[in-house]
Design a protein around this motif. Structure first.
Motif, PDB file in Angstrom:
ATOM      1  N   LEU A 105      -6.775   0.239  -3.461  1.00 21.89           N
ATOM      2  CA  LEU A 105      -5.765   0.938  -4.255  1.00 21.89           C
ATOM      3  C   LEU A 105      -5.535   0.251  -5.602  1.00 21.89           C
ATOM      4  O   LEU A 105      -5.179   0.900  -6.585  1.00 21.89           O
ATOM      5  N   GLY A 106      -5.757  -1.081  -5.646  1.00 24.99           N
ATOM      6  CA  GLY A 106      -5.575  -1.822  -6.886  1.00 24.99           C
ATOM      7  C   GLY A 106      -6.748  -1.708  -7.845  1.00 24.99           C
ATOM      8  O   GLY A 106      -6.714  -2.298  -8.935  1.00 24.99           O
TER       9      GLY A 106
ATOM     10  N   ASN B 256      -1.708  -0.092 -10.120  1.00 18.13           N
ATOM     11  CA  ASN B 256      -1.140  -0.628  -8.876  1.00 18.13           C
ATOM     12  C   ASN B 256      -1.138  -2.158  -8.855  1.00 18.13           C
ATOM     13  O   ASN B 256      -0.418  -2.765  -8.055  1.00 18.13           O
TER      14      ASN B 256
ATOM     15  N   ILE C 173       2.208  -3.865  -9.083  1.00 15.91           N
ATOM     16  CA  ILE C 173       2.984  -3.838  -7.830  1.00 15.91           C
ATOM     17  C   ILE C 173       2.496  -4.929  -6.898  1.00 15.91           C
ATOM     18  O   ILE C 173       3.289  -5.684  -6.306  1.00 15.91           O
TER      19      ILE C 173
ATOM     20  N   SER D 115       0.836  -1.207   0.000  1.00 18.93           N
ATOM     21  CA  SER D 115       0.000   0.000   0.000  1.00 18.93           C
ATOM     22  C   SER D 115       0.868   1.252   0.000  1.00 18.93           C
ATOM     23  O   SER D 115       0.597   2.225  -0.727  1.00 18.93           O
TER      24      SER D 115
ATOM     25  N   ARG E 283       4.120   5.518  -5.506  1.00 23.40           N
ATOM     26  CA  ARG E 283       4.333   5.389  -6.955  1.00 23.40           C
ATOM     27  C   ARG E 283       3.231   6.069  -7.763  1.00 23.40           C
ATOM     28  O   ARG E 283       3.495   6.786  -8.728  1.00 23.40           O
ATOM     29  N   HIS E 284       1.974   5.838  -7.378  1.00 28.36           N
ATOM     30  CA  HIS E 284       0.865   6.332  -8.200  1.00 28.36           C
ATOM     31  C   HIS E 284      -0.064   7.305  -7.472  1.00 28.36           C
ATOM     32  O   HIS E 284      -0.972   7.854  -8.087  1.00 28.36           O
TER      33      HIS E 284
ATOM     34  N   CYS F  98       2.444   1.637  -3.423  1.00 29.27           N
ATOM     35  CA  CYS F  98       1.443   2.096  -4.398  1.00 29.27           C
ATOM     36  C   CYS F  98       1.154   3.589  -4.247  1.00 29.27           C
ATOM     37  O   CYS F  98       1.033   4.315  -5.237  1.00 29.27           O
TER      38      CYS F  98
ATOM     39  N   ILE G 133      -5.216  -2.290   0.220  1.00 35.59           N
ATOM     40  CA  ILE G 133      -4.472  -2.600  -1.002  1.00 35.59           C
ATOM     41  C   ILE G 133      -5.417  -3.034  -2.126  1.00 35.59           C
ATOM     42  O   ILE G 133      -5.173  -2.746  -3.297  1.00 35.59           O
TER      43      ILE G 133
END
Length: 278
Positions: free
Chosen positions: A135-136, A59, A62, A45, A51-52, A48, A132
């Motif tokens: 986020l994905g 994501n 990742i 998390s 990074r984004h 992610c 997570i």
């Protein structure tokens, strides 16, 4: 003479430990797996977000990198066949069988680019695991409220075409380790017909030779993953959904029984037609 009770107790304890060793090992490995999921979710998390910056399907690459490392710890090997069928640039609905908590490793092993999953809403509240998933880009559905679920699916149908997304769904609707496939629910098929995108079935062989909750078995093993040919939906309507469900179920069931090493109490391969749950 006073030593005998202690010796007898020690021997009895040793025998009991031997008998329970498989059970103890099973629960220890499951507990470690769950702990790993929470710990890795927290770390992923953070990566992610750095990074984004937030929720995006990008994501998933990742997350996949982190989860794929689990197989080395548990001695699992995935033998993937025809994976190129998942690499097309166009949107599609991917369906696969659902056996256990280990399915996440299998999913991440072959996850194509720009692919999101559909999950029950309860998972959103599992701390770092829910975070997570959010986020994905996972889509969460409240299965207790069909009207809400239908709204989410309708929105998803438009988005997958507009944003060029692949959507991964477990049509059985729940985990199943009985050595066969459960009847399929129709949501994934309505979604594919609505969006006029193909369905790509993915079949995982039975885990029962190395993972069995009833026998408390959890060892190393090999999973065969067979990606079947895409099934087109162009021109189909809602009236064609029952036949589409039946076609996919038969193809996946035949493949599952063929590639599984130790199917448990399987019926005949050409068993009766599927009776999809509503």
């Amino acid at each position: 003479m006073e030593l005998w009770p202690s010796v007898a107790a020690a021997l009895l304890g040793l025998l009991l430990l031997v008998q329970l060793s498989r059970t103890a090992e099973f629960y220890a490995k499951v507990a470690l797996y769950c702990a790993l999921c929470f710990a890795v979710s927290a770390v992923a998390s953070l990566v992610c977000l750095l990074r984004h910056g937030g929720r995006t399907v990008e994501n998933m690459s990742i997350i996949s990198w982190f989860v794929r490392s689990f197989k080395y710890l548990y001695g699992l090997r995935f033998e993937v066949r025809e994976q190129h069928r998942l690499r097309g640039a166009r949107p599609c609905v991917i369906i696969s069988n659902h056996q256990s908590i280990l399915d996440m490793m299998g999913l991440m092993e072959v996850l194509p680019e720009r692919c999101v999953q559909i999950a029950k809403r309860e998972l959103l509240f599992l701390g770092p695991v829910g975070l997570i998933m959010y986020l994905g880009g996972v889509f969460f559905i409240n299965r207790q409220r069909s009207s809400t679920a239908m709204t989410v699916m309708a929105d998803l149908g438009e988005r997958m075409v507009r944003e060029n997304l692949k959507v991964w769904i477990y049509p059985e609707g729940t985990r199943n380790d009985n050595g066969d496939l459960l009847p399929f629910k129709k949501g994934a098929f309505y979604l594919a017909v609505q969006a006029q995108v193909p369905i790509v079935p993915v079949v995982y062989s039975s885990f029962s030779s190395f993972y069995d909750t009833k026998k408390k078995l959890f060892t190393s093993g090999t999973v065969t993953v067979q990606v079947l040919e895409a099934i087109p939906t162009l021109g189909l309507t809602e009236a064609d959904v029952p036949a589409l469900v039946d076609t996919c179920h038969r193809a996946m069931r035949t493949t599952f029984l063929h590639i599984s090493k130790n199917p448990q109490d399987n019926r005949a391969t050409e068993g009766p037609g599927v009776q999809p749950a509503q």
